[in-house]
Design an enzyme around this catalytic site. Sequence first.
Site, PDB file in Angstrom:
ATOM      1  N   CYS A 116       6.084   9.404  21.871  1.00  0.00           N
ATOM      2  CA  CYS A 116       4.746   9.881  22.225  1.00  0.00           C
ATOM      3  C   CYS A 116       4.036   8.936  23.205  1.00  0.00           C
ATOM      4  CB  CYS A 116       3.922  10.142  20.957  1.00  0.00           C
ATOM      5  SG  CYS A 116       2.487  11.190  21.300  1.00  0.00           S
ATOM      6  N   HIS A 221       7.129  13.692  17.983  1.00  0.00           N
ATOM      7  CA  HIS A 221       7.159  12.691  16.902  1.00  0.00           C
ATOM      8  C   HIS A 221       8.328  12.951  15.958  1.00  0.00           C
ATOM      9  CE1 HIS A 221       3.461  10.283  17.353  1.00  0.00           C
ATOM     10  NE2 HIS A 221       2.964  11.352  17.944  1.00  0.00           N
ATOM     11  N   GLU A 223       9.751  11.042  13.908  1.00  0.00           N
ATOM     12  CA  GLU A 223       9.591  10.387  12.596  1.00  0.00           C
ATOM     13  C   GLU A 223       8.884  11.302  11.599  1.00  0.00           C
ATOM     14  OE1 GLU A 223       7.720   9.880  15.138  1.00  0.00           O
ATOM     15  OE2 GLU A 223       5.644   9.602  14.489  1.00  0.00           O
TER      16      GLU A 223
END
Length: 248
Positions: A116, A221, A223
Amino acid sequence: MTHKPPLIGCTTYHKVADQNPPIEIYGLMPSYVRAIQAAGGIPILIPLGLNQAELQAIFDRIDGLLLPGGGDINPDNYRGDRQNPTLRDIDEQRDWVEIELVRQAVAQEKPVLAICRGLQIFNVALGGTLWEDVQSQMPQAIIHDYFHRDTRDYLAHPIEIRAGSRLHQTLQASSVRVNSLHHQGIRDLAPSLVASGVAPDQLVEAVEVPGHKYAIGVQWHPENLLEVAPVMRSLFTGLVTVASNGHH
Ligand code: MN
């Protein structure tokens, strides 16, 4: 031969916590920590406020680097417009730390995964520019800022992945759906980067350094997608695997 898990340095943000009296914090969202752990790496948080020699000492000891999400980058770093009213959370100390680390990681072929804001600083550190605000500036932009619209794992739009890219090799897919929690984005790509993934509006959402062992940036993202899109784990296992090959 003993196998040491690699140290993955993660940059951090600076916040002032709303307490009485207020306290300052250098921090990182645990989702990044857990994603690195799950891939077999050891996350190490890199604080702000270090001088160049101290930062260098950390860089020399880490096996890989993760640049997480965060606030906007100072437009002075990419000849952008400092007056744009959408700019938020600019932190010049963090910009400096991350620009230093990106340039070192690229020059010394240390594995890096940029997420990001990480992708954006990666591009800026190597001479690229950004849209200060994608929605109001980029022609025909789709919605990319889902911050207040949905959860962090909402799969907002697809990404087309360039055949033959490192990203393609890592994800083993020619397209994936991703979350989208950004209002800025890449305008001009840095000369030393190639676009490995684009959104339907042609916004570049994944980049890499050709020939580098592992230097990948993604605008989404991963994660936050380990459960809903398990293929995203491979971005972290890729980083950790290449990082662990760096020392014996
Ligand atoms: Mn997006």
